[in-house]
Motif scaffolding. Structure first.
Motif, PDB file in Angstrom:
ATOM      1  N   GLY A 172      50.561   6.691  22.341  1.00 10.17           N
ATOM      2  CA  GLY A 172      51.787   7.382  21.857  1.00 10.17           C
ATOM      3  C   GLY A 172      52.469   8.207  23.124  1.00 10.17           C
ATOM      4  O   GLY A 172      53.132   9.206  22.754  1.00 10.17           O
ATOM      5  N   LEU A 173      52.237   7.335  24.297  1.00  6.64           N
ATOM      6  CA  LEU A 173      53.240   8.006  25.460  1.00  6.64           C
ATOM      7  C   LEU A 173      54.043   7.139  26.087  1.00  6.64           C
ATOM      8  O   LEU A 173      54.196   5.997  25.554  1.00  6.64           O
ATOM      9  N   GLU A 174      55.013   7.714  26.726  1.00  7.12           N
ATOM     10  CA  GLU A 174      56.088   6.972  27.444  1.00  7.12           C
ATOM     11  C   GLU A 174      55.716   6.843  29.097  1.00  7.12           C
ATOM     12  O   GLU A 174      54.763   7.479  29.578  1.00  7.12           O
ATOM     13  N   PRO A 175      56.442   6.012  29.478  1.00  8.66           N
ATOM     14  CA  PRO A 175      56.125   5.701  31.003  1.00  8.66           C
ATOM     15  C   PRO A 175      56.080   6.893  32.047  1.00  8.66           C
ATOM     16  O   PRO A 175      55.363   6.801  32.870  1.00  8.66           O
ATOM     17  N   ALA A 176      56.731   7.834  31.600  1.00  6.75           N
ATOM     18  CA  ALA A 176      56.883   9.152  32.520  1.00  6.75           C
ATOM     19  C   ALA A 176      55.485   9.772  32.557  1.00  6.75           C
ATOM     20  O   ALA A 176      55.365  10.649  33.542  1.00  6.75           O
ATOM     21  N   ALA A 177      54.550   9.470  31.783  1.00  3.00           N
ATOM     22  CA  ALA A 177      53.203  10.113  31.616  1.00  3.00           C
ATOM     23  C   ALA A 177      52.256   9.328  32.964  1.00  3.00           C
ATOM     24  O   ALA A 177      51.586  10.106  33.105  1.00  3.00           O
ATOM     25  N   LEU A 178      53.024   8.304  33.438  1.00  2.40           N
ATOM     26  CA  LEU A 178      52.073   7.526  34.386  1.00  2.40           C
ATOM     27  C   LEU A 178      52.429   8.152  35.797  1.00  2.40           C
ATOM     28  O   LEU A 178      53.454   8.631  36.196  1.00  2.40           O
ATOM     29  N   LEU A 179      51.535   7.967  36.618  1.00  2.00           N
ATOM     30  CA  LEU A 179      51.619   8.610  38.091  1.00  2.00           C
ATOM     31  C   LEU A 179      52.888   7.745  38.779  1.00  2.00           C
ATOM     32  O   LEU A 179      53.300   6.646  38.344  1.00  2.00           O
ATOM     33  N   ASP A 180      53.503   8.244  39.529  1.00  2.00           N
ATOM     34  CA  ASP A 180      54.754   7.744  40.554  1.00  2.00           C
ATOM     35  C   ASP A 180      53.919   6.367  41.041  1.00  2.00           C
ATOM     36  O   ASP A 180      53.067   6.547  41.699  1.00  2.00           O
ATOM     37  N   GLY A 181      54.767   5.416  40.973  1.00  2.46           N
ATOM     38  CA  GLY A 181      54.489   4.279  41.627  1.00  2.46           C
ATOM     39  C   GLY A 181      53.571   3.345  40.661  1.00  2.46           C
ATOM     40  O   GLY A 181      53.512   2.238  40.928  1.00  2.46           O
ATOM     41  N   VAL A 182      53.178   3.925  39.416  1.00  2.00           N
ATOM     42  CA  VAL A 182      52.642   3.035  38.584  1.00  2.00           C
ATOM     43  C   VAL A 182      53.357   2.502  37.581  1.00  2.00           C
ATOM     44  O   VAL A 182      54.316   3.096  36.974  1.00  2.00           O
ATOM     45  N   GLY A 183      53.313   1.170  37.249  1.00  2.00           N
ATOM     46  CA  GLY A 183      54.417   0.438  36.093  1.00  2.00           C
ATOM     47  C   GLY A 183      53.734   0.130  35.033  1.00  2.00           C
ATOM     48  O   GLY A 183      52.386   0.128  34.785  1.00  2.00           O
TER      49      GLY A 183
END
Length: 151
Positions: A119-130
């Motif tokens: 239930g998360l969006e890509p913004a939850a990921l560390l910078d540089g992780v896709g």
């Protein structure tokens, strides 16, 4: 005589083409490593990163895909298990993953179903992780020059 000159020229051209082709093949044959981590245990996650870092230091092009509980190490708000130092050197799975990405140029991605499943969006990921694209990951895995580590 003319036939011998033509034959020699063809032989030389073929040999020259083979040398060029061999040089191109050597550049394309750089060892590739895909590390797939799904394990929840921090020690296993860290060992996956240690071996991936060693491969990168030995010249491999590395790609890391995280899925399931292991993908938690890619979160900005990661669980303590992802950020706590492990013996013997006090490294964390997340910290070493970031080092590999930043210093070895590794691509780090979470599997395509991880974020929707949490239930998360890509913004939850560390910078540089896709987020991995299944068709691209499948092609990467099927590449004959790729070795796969699975943890």
């Amino acid at each position: 005589m003319k036939a011998k000159i033509i034959a020699a020229a063809l032989l030389a051209a073929t040999a020259f083409g083979t040398v060029i082709g061999a040089g191109q093949a050597a550049a394309e044959d750089r060892q590739k490593l895909v590390t797939i981590v799904t394990a929840a245990e921090p020690q296993t996650q860290l060992m996956a990163m240690v071996l991936t870092m060693q491969a990168a230091q030995q010249g491999a092009s590395v790609h890391i895909m995280l899925c399931g509980p292991a993908a938690d190490i890619a979160l900005k708000e990661a669980p303590d298990s992802a950020t706590a130092g492990q013996p013997p050197r006090g490294m964390s799975p997340q910290g070493l993953m970031q080092t590999i990405r930043e210093k070895a140029g590794a691509t780090v991605e979470v599997c395509a179903i991880y974020l929707p499943g949490k239930g998360l969006e890509p913004a939850a990921l560390l910078d540089g992780v896709g987020v991995a694209k299944p068709e691209e990951m499948a092609a990467r895995i099927l590449d004959p020059a790729t070795r796969i580590l699975d943890f």
